[in-house]
Design an enzyme around this catalytic site. Structure first.
Site, PDB file in Angstrom:
ATOM      1  N   ARG A   1       0.827  -1.218   0.000  1.00 22.88           N
ATOM      2  CA  ARG A   1       0.000   0.000   0.000  1.00 22.88           C
ATOM      3  C   ARG A   1       0.860   1.267   0.000  1.00 22.88           C
ATOM      4  NH1 ARG A   1      -5.312  -0.811   2.303  1.00 22.88           N
ATOM      5  NH2 ARG A   1      -5.119   1.099   3.515  1.00 22.88           N
TER       6      ARG A   1
ATOM      7  N   TRP B   1       2.267   6.823   5.937  1.00 24.41           N
ATOM      8  CA  TRP B   1       2.566   7.546   4.699  1.00 24.41           C
ATOM      9  C   TRP B   1       2.319   9.010   5.036  1.00 24.41           C
ATOM     10  CZ3 TRP B   1       0.128  10.457   0.771  1.00 24.41           C
ATOM     11  CH2 TRP B   1       0.760  10.436  -0.477  1.00 24.41           C
TER      12      TRP B   1
ATOM     13  N   ASN C   1      -5.396   6.110  10.188  1.00 25.45           N
ATOM     14  CA  ASN C   1      -5.287   6.282   8.740  1.00 25.45           C
ATOM     15  C   ASN C   1      -6.324   7.326   8.330  1.00 25.45           C
ATOM     16  OD1 ASN C   1      -4.931   5.979   6.011  1.00 25.45           O
ATOM     17  ND2 ASN C   1      -5.937   3.989   5.877  1.00 25.45           N
TER      18      ASN C   1
ATOM     19  N   GLU D   1      -1.509   6.217 -20.557  1.00 22.63           N
ATOM     20  CA  GLU D   1      -1.219   5.162 -19.587  1.00 22.63           C
ATOM     21  C   GLU D   1       0.260   4.757 -19.647  1.00 22.63           C
ATOM     22  OE1 GLU D   1      -2.419   4.059 -17.058  1.00 22.63           O
ATOM     23  OE2 GLU D   1      -1.525   2.098 -16.737  1.00 22.63           O
TER      24      GLU D   1
ATOM     25  N   HIS E   1       0.625  21.259 -32.683  1.00 20.41           N
ATOM     26  CA  HIS E   1       0.023  22.432 -32.053  1.00 20.41           C
ATOM     27  C   HIS E   1       0.806  22.876 -30.819  1.00 20.41           C
ATOM     28  CE1 HIS E   1      -3.264  22.146 -34.830  1.00 20.41           C
ATOM     29  NE2 HIS E   1      -3.576  20.925 -34.430  1.00 20.41           N
TER      30      HIS E   1
ATOM     31  N   LYS F   1      -0.310   2.640  -3.190  1.00 20.88           N
ATOM     32  CA  LYS F   1      -1.229   1.843  -4.009  1.00 20.88           C
ATOM     33  C   LYS F   1      -2.663   2.311  -3.824  1.00 20.88           C
ATOM     34  CE  LYS F   1      -2.231  -1.755  -6.577  1.00 20.88           C
ATOM     35  NZ  LYS F   1      -1.923  -1.546  -8.004  1.00 20.88           N
TER      36      LYS F   1
END
Ligand code: G6P
Length: 587
Positions: free
Chosen positions: A27, A74, A100, A464, A487, A582
């Site tokens: 994660r 995190w 969290n 992607e 462009h 993640k």
């Protein structure tokens, strides 16, 4: 993103907690810590780094006791330093908390708690929870009431787990996942079923505003208003825990190779459920599709795929959705695409759509996720656990399923279902290009900028591909519609540029070829992904010929492999890219 684990049972808690945190490492996180209770004493150790490193230096798994909590952080509020790692303790060290999410009113709460004499040891928003619990426990001497009063004061999104030195484990959630694992004589609280799936397959998915209190004699559930509630046990699939690298050096590489099975597996749907899902789309007056990151690129492809079945849809990036939600009403359908089903931006979009009276459909990989549970109807892509932070197999599974949905709505015969065999064969042929693509990566590894061009269906694939290169190799990459080059971006092209062109021999071939000549004459090196050899390419990646509409499913694979090998060339860890998570459960 942050992972929470709590344990109360007959085993050595710290080992169970470390094992659970390791399972949830995918994660993404920067620090780790645990707290246990032994003979009424709260013990804690924490530090910056990976679970294995911090455990090696601080021996987290040697903390004694059969009750404890653990966390991987995190960072959002406060730097990546040891004292900001969780657990956070209340002043008298009888309560510890892991959290969290984001407590939006933490400043105001902190000021109030400071005034009452609480001393803070971190810069995090999370620490206020420990002090609030302490404050209310001192007044009420009741853990359940302390939990209820604390939850009522918190504004924002949260899942938190607390231990009290009286041997009680508690948790609460609001807009962040928290799951109870029910073992034979033990309980787990975790952000992810992978946190406890090695021990039990019985799970209770808490709803928003649920509180759970586990003491020596029982487990009980309440809502934030204090009402007792009951929650059902769900049996989850053991296979979800079956995530290891096998013969591959990284999960990302393994997951790229798994596409040989996963793409067609996503087409195995319950007919009735699929038809109901398609009917909702077919009957809607306005259709919107949303997602984040890779799943947003699936949404862009879905728009093109559905337009072939004469269905018009609008795509809105989930992080931008709140600024456009006024367009939705009770005649609208929002289709949310998300691998994890937990992305905060996606969840916010879904809630905004529901507030406008719209129906919500979703395409997820985790059927027990918050998104699936909030949707009126959902389809599962069924590609198994995706551990690599950068999405690979979930992308192709999402788009394969979207082709199937479009075929059903458009009542198209000989659609993707009839192409299953050829698709599997083509994917396997593309995967055989692995070592050739590794060589191309070695040739272009020192580039500072990579451009990826494609027209029509190949345009979302170019976005992607660029996202994969950015995420995995940290090289600046930009995907663009090939016709847009003239462009503006053409000004950037010189003989240091690497331009990857998605160029199958289809209706886009000759227009894109003109763009290639324009770039080539400015000195750029061309990587061609095509089913047709052409000397204009400096590096040729030859893919099999397949029906025009299905190219996205196979042409993205060389881009995933290229991103993977660029990451290896640049000594990055493809499974855990820096700064990324993640499951992004903050806005
Ligand atoms: C994070 C991941 C991306 C992913 C995005 C959406 O940002 O790092 O790889 O595409 O979330 O995730 P979802 O689970 O909603 O598909």
């Amino acid at each position: 993103m942050c992972s929470i684990i709590g344990y109360k049972g007959s085993d050595h808690a710290s080992s169970v907690l470390i094992e659970g945190l390791k399972k949830m490492e995918y994660r993404g996180y920067d620090s780790v810590g645990i707290a246990t209770i032994k003979s009424g004493k709260l013990l804690t150790r924490k530090g910056v780094g990976k679970v294995a490193e911090v455990n090696k230096s601080l021996r987290l798994d040697e903390l004694p006791g059969k009750l404890g909590i653990g966390h991987t952080r995190w960072a959002t509020h406060g730097g990546i330093v040891d004292h900001n790692a969780h657990p956070h303790l209340a002043c008298n060290s009888t309560i510890a908390v892991v959290h969290n999410g984001i407590i939006e009113n933490y400043d105001e709460l902190k000021e109030e708690l400071n005034r009452s004499g609480h001393k803070f040891k971190s810069e995090t928003d999370s620490e206020v929870i420990a002090h609030l619990l302490e404050e209310y426990f001192e007044i009420t001497r009741d853990i359940r009431l302390s939990m209820i009063f604390t939850c009522k004061r918190l504004v924002g999104s949260f899942a938190f787990v607390a231990v009290f030195n009286s041997s009680t484990l508690c948790g609460a959630r609001y807009d962040e996942p928290l799951i109870v694992g029910v073992g034979n004589d033990d309980y787990f609280l975790s952000s992810d079923i992978l946190g406890f799936l090695n021990h039990t397959d019985k799970a209770i998915f808490l709803d928003n505003r649920d509180i759970v209190v586990i003491n020596d004699s029982d487990i009980s559930f309440f809502n934030f208003d204090g009402d007792k509630i009951s929650r059902k046990i769900t049996q989850v699939a053991w296979e979800l825990g079956d995530a290891d690298k096998g013969k591959y050096s990284h999960y990302t590489l393994k997951e790229i190779h798994e596409q040989q099975q996963t793409i067609v597996k996503s087409l195995e749907q319950d007919k009735k459920n699929l038809e109901n899902f398609c009917n909702v789309i077919a009957e809607a007056k306005n259709i919107f599709i949303t997602g984040s990151g890779t799943s947003y690129h699936s949404a862009l492809l879905a728009k093109q795929i559905l337009s072939k079945s004469k269905i018009h849809v609008e795509t809105i990036m989930s992080s931008e959705f709140q600024y456009s939600s006024d367009m939705l009403d009770e005649n609208s359908v929002l289709l949310a695409i998300s691998q994890s089903g937990e992305t905060a931006d996606v969840m916010e979009s879904v809630k905004a759509a529901k507030d406008m009276g719209a129906k919500v459909l979703s395409i997820v990989n985790i059927p027990t996720s918050s998104l699936a549970r909030l949707s009126d109807s959902y389809l599962e892509v069924n590609c198994g656990p995706e551990i690599g932070v950068a999405a690979t197999k979930s992308f192709t599974s999402q788009i394969a399923l979207l082709y199937y949905v479009a075929d059903i709505i458009g009542r198209k015969s000989n659609g993707i279902i009839d192409s299953k065999e050829i698709l599997t064969k083509s994917v396997s042929e593309v995967l055989e290009l692995d070592s050739q693509i590794e060589r191309v990566a070695n040739q272009i590894k020192d580039s500072k900028d990579v451009y990826i061009l494609g027209r029509s269906f190949h345009y979302p694939v170019s976005l992607e591909g660029a996202l994969k290169i950015k995420e995995l190799s940290y090289i600046h990459a930009e995907g663009m519609a090939a016709g847009e080059l003239k462009h503006g971006p053409l000004a950037l092209i010189d003989n240091n540029s690497i331009v990857i062109v998605i160029h199958p021999n289809d209706s886009t071939y000759s227009d894109t070829l003109s763009n290639i000549h324009t770039i080539k004459s400015r000195g750029a090196k061309i990587v061609g992904i095509s089913n047709k050899r052409n000397d204009v390419y400096d590096y040729q990646i030859i893919i099999p010929t397949i029906s025009e509409f299905l190219y996205p499913l196979i042409e993205v694979i060389p881009l995933q492999l290229l991103a993977y090998y660029l990451s290896i060339c640049n000594n990055a860890n493809p499974d855990y890219p820096r700064n990324l998570a993640k499951s992004v459960t903050v806005k």
